[in-house]
Motif scaffolding. Structure first.
Motif, PDB file in Angstrom:
ATOM      1  N   PHE A   1      33.593  39.585  43.414  1.00 59.95           N
ATOM      2  CA  PHE A   1      32.453  39.152  42.613  1.00 59.95           C
ATOM      3  C   PHE A   1      31.158  39.534  43.328  1.00 59.95           C
ATOM      4  CE2 PHE A   1      36.122  36.654  41.554  1.00 59.95           C
ATOM      5  CZ  PHE A   1      36.093  36.599  40.160  1.00 59.95           C
ATOM      6  N   LEU A   2      30.614  40.674  42.951  1.00 63.14           N
ATOM      7  CA  LEU A   2      29.419  41.213  43.606  1.00 63.14           C
ATOM      8  C   LEU A   2      28.128  40.759  42.926  1.00 63.14           C
ATOM      9  CD1 LEU A   2      30.634  44.862  44.309  1.00 63.14           C
ATOM     10  CD2 LEU A   2      30.660  42.883  45.839  1.00 63.14           C
ATOM     11  N   GLY A   3      28.249  39.928  41.923  1.00 69.70           N
ATOM     12  CA  GLY A   3      27.076  39.398  41.228  1.00 69.70           C
ATOM     13  C   GLY A   3      27.512  38.388  40.188  1.00 69.70           C
ATOM     14  N   ALA A   4      26.516  37.733  39.570  1.00 65.99           N
ATOM     15  CA  ALA A   4      26.782  36.717  38.541  1.00 65.99           C
ATOM     16  C   ALA A   4      27.730  35.640  39.053  1.00 65.99           C
ATOM     17  CB  ALA A   4      27.332  37.353  37.273  1.00 65.99           C
ATOM     18  N   ALA A   5      27.675  35.356  40.345  1.00 64.78           N
ATOM     19  CA  ALA A   5      28.465  34.291  40.960  1.00 64.78           C
ATOM     20  C   ALA A   5      27.486  33.350  41.650  1.00 64.78           C
ATOM     21  CB  ALA A   5      29.465  34.863  41.957  1.00 64.78           C
ATOM     22  N   GLY A   6      27.404  32.113  41.177  1.00 64.42           N
ATOM     23  CA  GLY A   6      26.413  31.172  41.678  1.00 64.42           C
ATOM     24  C   GLY A   6      25.046  31.389  41.065  1.00 64.42           C
ATOM     25  N   THR A   7      24.954  32.311  40.124  1.00 59.54           N
ATOM     26  CA  THR A   7      23.689  32.605  39.448  1.00 59.54           C
ATOM     27  C   THR A   7      24.000  33.236  38.095  1.00 59.54           C
ATOM     28  OG1 THR A   7      21.600  33.825  39.576  1.00 59.54           O
ATOM     29  CG2 THR A   7      23.534  34.861  40.563  1.00 59.54           C
ATOM     30  N   VAL A   8      22.967  33.345  37.259  1.00 59.31           N
ATOM     31  CA  VAL A   8      23.141  33.864  35.906  1.00 59.31           C
ATOM     32  C   VAL A   8      22.769  35.344  35.817  1.00 59.31           C
ATOM     33  CG1 VAL A   8      20.847  33.389  34.972  1.00 59.31           C
ATOM     34  CG2 VAL A   8      22.855  33.092  33.508  1.00 59.31           C
ATOM     35  N   THR A   9      22.474  35.981  36.947  1.00 57.38           N
ATOM     36  CA  THR A   9      22.036  37.379  36.922  1.00 57.38           C
ATOM     37  C   THR A   9      22.880  38.239  37.870  1.00 57.38           C
ATOM     38  OG1 THR A   9      20.388  37.225  38.698  1.00 57.38           O
ATOM     39  CG2 THR A   9      19.679  36.557  36.514  1.00 57.38           C
ATOM     40  N   GLY A  10      22.582  39.555  37.837  1.00 64.16           N
ATOM     41  CA  GLY A  10      23.213  40.482  38.777  1.00 64.16           C
ATOM     42  C   GLY A  10      24.668  40.765  38.505  1.00 64.16           C
ATOM     43  N   SER A  11      25.083  40.755  37.252  1.00 64.64           N
ATOM     44  CA  SER A  11      26.496  40.904  36.895  1.00 64.64           C
ATOM     45  C   SER A  11      27.103  42.183  37.466  1.00 64.64           C
ATOM     46  CB  SER A  11      26.631  40.896  35.377  1.00 64.64           C
ATOM     47  OG  SER A  11      27.979  40.958  34.997  1.00 64.64           O
TER      48      SER A  11
ATOM     49  N   ARG B   1      38.448  28.459  38.125  1.00 66.53           N
ATOM     50  CA  ARG B   1      37.824  28.620  39.440  1.00 66.53           C
ATOM     51  C   ARG B   1      36.408  29.151  39.243  1.00 66.53           C
ATOM     52  NH1 ARG B   1      40.195  32.198  44.547  1.00 66.53           N
ATOM     53  NH2 ARG B   1      38.250  32.273  45.778  1.00 66.53           N
ATOM     54  N   VAL B   2      35.463  28.613  40.025  1.00 68.75           N
ATOM     55  CA  VAL B   2      34.092  29.123  40.039  1.00 68.75           C
ATOM     56  C   VAL B   2      33.923  29.913  41.330  1.00 68.75           C
ATOM     57  CG1 VAL B   2      31.642  28.557  40.003  1.00 68.75           C
ATOM     58  CG2 VAL B   2      33.263  27.161  38.697  1.00 68.75           C
ATOM     59  N   PRO B   3      33.932  31.245  41.258  1.00 70.19           N
ATOM     60  CA  PRO B   3      33.857  32.050  42.487  1.00 70.19           C
ATOM     61  C   PRO B   3      32.460  32.054  43.087  1.00 70.19           C
ATOM     62  CG  PRO B   3      33.858  33.473  40.564  1.00 70.19           C
ATOM     63  CD  PRO B   3      34.062  32.074  40.058  1.00 70.19           C
ATOM     64  N   ASP B   4      32.404  32.263  44.376  1.00 73.37           N
ATOM     65  CA  ASP B   4      31.135  32.427  45.081  1.00 73.37           C
ATOM     66  C   ASP B   4      30.795  33.910  45.175  1.00 73.37           C
ATOM     67  OD1 ASP B   4      30.704  29.697  45.608  1.00 73.37           O
ATOM     68  OD2 ASP B   4      32.038  29.782  47.360  1.00 73.37           O
ATOM     69  N   TYR B   5      29.533  34.178  45.511  1.00 71.90           N
ATOM     70  CA  TYR B   5      29.060  35.552  45.693  1.00 71.90           C
ATOM     71  C   TYR B   5      29.902  36.255  46.748  1.00 71.90           C
ATOM     72  CZ  TYR B   5      25.735  39.319  46.893  1.00 71.90           C
ATOM     73  OH  TYR B   5      25.131  40.516  47.164  1.00 71.90           O
ATOM     74  N   ARG B   6      30.395  37.424  46.415  1.00 73.07           N
ATOM     75  CA  ARG B   6      31.229  38.295  47.254  1.00 73.07           C
ATOM     76  C   ARG B   6      32.625  37.770  47.508  1.00 73.07           C
ATOM     77  NH1 ARG B   6      26.987  41.022  51.644  1.00 73.07           N
ATOM     78  NH2 ARG B   6      25.994  42.432  50.155  1.00 73.07           N
ATOM     79  N   ASP B   7      33.044  36.714  46.811  1.00 74.24           N
ATOM     80  CA  ASP B   7      34.450  36.299  46.890  1.00 74.24           C
ATOM     81  C   ASP B   7      35.342  37.448  46.438  1.00 74.24           C
ATOM     82  OD1 ASP B   7      34.150  33.780  47.846  1.00 74.24           O
ATOM     83  OD2 ASP B   7      34.682  32.732  46.009  1.00 74.24           O
ATOM     84  N   ALA B   8      36.455  37.629  47.132  1.00 75.43           N
ATOM     85  CA  ALA B   8      37.445  38.626  46.756  1.00 75.43           C
ATOM     86  C   ALA B   8      38.765  37.903  46.495  1.00 75.43           C
ATOM     87  CB  ALA B   8      37.618  39.666  47.847  1.00 75.43           C
ATOM     88  N   VAL B   9      39.348  38.137  45.317  1.00 73.44           N
ATOM     89  CA  VAL B   9      40.556  37.409  44.911  1.00 73.44           C
ATOM     90  C   VAL B   9      41.644  38.409  44.539  1.00 73.44           C
ATOM     91  CG1 VAL B   9      41.535  35.733  43.293  1.00 73.44           C
ATOM     92  CG2 VAL B   9      39.134  35.523  44.018  1.00 73.44           C
ATOM     93  N   THR B  10      42.826  38.242  45.122  1.00 72.43           N
ATOM     94  CA  THR B  10      43.975  39.038  44.741  1.00 72.43           C
ATOM     95  C   THR B  10      44.665  38.364  43.560  1.00 72.43           C
ATOM     96  OG1 THR B  10      44.305  39.853  46.997  1.00 72.43           O
ATOM     97  CG2 THR B  10      46.183  39.988  45.483  1.00 72.43           C
ATOM     98  N   LEU B  11      44.881  39.111  42.479  1.00 69.43           N
ATOM     99  CA  LEU B  11      45.487  38.568  41.253  1.00 69.43           C
ATOM    100  C   LEU B  11      46.996  38.772  41.336  1.00 69.43           C
ATOM    101  CD1 LEU B  11      42.883  39.930  38.679  1.00 69.43           C
ATOM    102  CD2 LEU B  11      42.832  37.817  40.017  1.00 69.43           C
ATOM    103  N   GLU B  12      47.710  37.671  41.456  1.00 70.26           N
ATOM    104  CA  GLU B  12      49.152  37.742  41.699  1.00 70.26           C
ATOM    105  C   GLU B  12      49.879  38.277  40.469  1.00 70.26           C
ATOM    106  OE1 GLU B  12      50.270  33.840  42.853  1.00 70.26           O
ATOM    107  OE2 GLU B  12      49.140  33.877  44.742  1.00 70.26           O
TER     108      GLU B  12
END
Length: 452
Positions: free
Chosen positions: A5-15, A441-452
């Motif tokens: 999540f490189l944007g739009a995480a913890g904010t409404v912009t930068g998707s 889940r509400v991800p944070d900025y730059r969170d990286a998640v592996t989708l099982e």
């Protein structure tokens, strides 16, 4: 499959969402951060992934918080295609060069008047950068499966919201990942409703209005009340408006009010070259909205179009009441700033906001009761009335998002709630868990998640 999540995480912009699957790197949306300074500074930080290593970009729609980083991405080495809908490509042809032009102009203005902390002030990118980025655009039809190789494909589904707005359904490694983009409203009087009855293994859903319901009031009644009360007192109404989507809806409602005699015979001006161009595209893309060709033409005739700078300046010298629609919608830049300098200090006038105001923007400060506003390095008193036209929003509220989710054929394994201020995102997470029993889940900025 992995999503960062490189944007739009913890904010409404930068998707921006980086998806890595089957040896490919895909970027879903490529937006600018807006609002608070600490967010805007992220635009000048190097992207955490080398642009040259990205294989494809897919845009959900043309709004700058979803597309405005594209000129930087291309300038910094991205060589691949940018897939999007036909109308979104056309709108990007207007919005991106305008964004570069405004940044160049603001930097020049700051240097000329010496109020920047940087010497010299530099634009984030230029109009030329934006025009070069447009060459990467590739148009894709809705409901068409687009193959990217190695078993990776995507399909665009209608999202409503604005012309060309899409959801992105991505398939790879026997899994599906759906990005809602900005979700429109089911009963919007102008735009088509979002596609329903979808299914996916993982869902990324926006939460701009994740903790709010839109008012039930009649938008035309509220608009008429504000205009008539202001004009009867000798004042003017200034409407900071998003050039794409909101402006065209306003023109439609103003035309309806004039046709039925519900507002005074006061002149309406659309003072935004970009909004004028977007309105002309609105006429050309009849498959993207509910209005007929005749209704679209009538709506556009509700206002006098002002393209030149001298015509814009002349509006501020008028002694008669006016209605001025001017970009930008959150009063962050553009011609509306010059109108605010003139109209905001006079208590006879009204500043009418017609949509969501992101934290850290002038619009948000004004909506929250500021008594002065800073424009181009100087403070101006805010004595004009400030009103909100919340019911005109192009975003689904939390109740409408939940209603859309109930149409899914099955529950996703995980739903990621993004594109909202922290309180809104967490509220929607809670609502989905409580009402539907889905894992969220509400991800944070730059969170990286592996989708099982």
């Amino acid at each position: 499959m992995r999503i960062t999540f490189l944007g739009a995480a913890g904010t409404v912009t930068g998707s921006k969402y980086l998806v890595e699957a089957a040896g490919k790197r895909l970027l879903i949306d490529c937006g600018l951060f807006q609002g608070f300074k600490n967010l805007r500074l992220r635009n000048r930080e190097p992207l955490s992934v080398n642009p040259a290593t990205i294989d494809a970009v897919i845009l959900t729609h043309a709004h700058i918080d979803h597309s405005g980083y594209l000129p930087l991405l291309v300038r910094d080495g991205y060589k691949g295609p940018v897939f999007t809908s036909r109308a979104t490509a056309a709108l990007c042809g207007i919005l991106l060069p305008d964004s570069g032009h405004l940044q160049e102009r603001d930097a020049e203005f700051a240097n000329r008047h010496g109020f920047s902390k940087h010497s010299p002030a530099l634009p984030l990118y230029t109009e030329e950068d934006a025009r070069l980025a447009l060459k990467s655009l590739r148009e894709v039809s809705f409901e068409e499966s687009m193959e990217l190789g190695d078993g990776v494909s995507f399909t665009l589904r209608r999202a409503g919201h604005i012309l060309g707005a899409a959801m992105v359904e991505l398939r790879a490694e026997e899994r599906s990942l759906l990005f809602s983009g900005d979700l429109g409203r089911p009963n919007d009087p102008v735009m088509l409703p979002p596609t329903v009855g979808l299914e996916c293994d993982y869902l990324v859903v926006e939460s701009t209005y994740g903790n709010r319901r839109h008012p039930d009031g009649d938008v035309e009644e509220k608009l008429a009340d504000v205009i008539n009360q202001t004009v009867s007192g000798g004042g003017s109404v200034l409407i900071p408006s998003f050039a794409v989507g909101r402006t065209q809806a306003l023109l439609y409602h103003l035309h309806q009010l004039k046709q039925t005699g519900r507002i005074a015979n006061v002149p309406v001006y659309l003072d935004s070259p970009m909004a004028i161009d977007a309105s002309e595209l609105f006429l050309a893309h009849h498959d993207e909205h509910r209005l007929t060709a005749a209704e679209s033409r009538s709506a556009c005739r509700a206002a006098t179009f002002v393209r030149d700078v001298e015509g814009s300046k002349a509006l501020d010298r008028s002694s008669m009441p006016l209605i001025i629609i001017s970009a930008s919608g959150m009063a962050t830049g553009g011609r509306v700033l010059h109108h605010l300098k003139h109209f905001a200090p006079d208590p006879k006038n009204t500043i009418l906001f017609a949509g969501f105001q992101a934290g850290g923007t002038r619009g948000a400060d004004m909506a929250e009761g500021a008594n002065r506003i800073k424009i181009h390095g100087y403070y101006y008193p805010l004595r004009a009335k400030v009103e909100m036209l919340d019911m005109l929003s192009a975003h689904a509220d939390y109740f409408e998002i939940l209603a859309w989710l109930t149409t899914f054929k099955r529950a996703p394994r995980t739903t990621f709630v993004t594109h909202g201020e922290p309180a809104a995102a967490d509220a929607l997470r809670h609502s989905i868990e409580e009402a539907l029993g889905w894992r969220c889940r509400v991800p944070d900025y730059r969170d990286a998640v592996t989708l099982e």
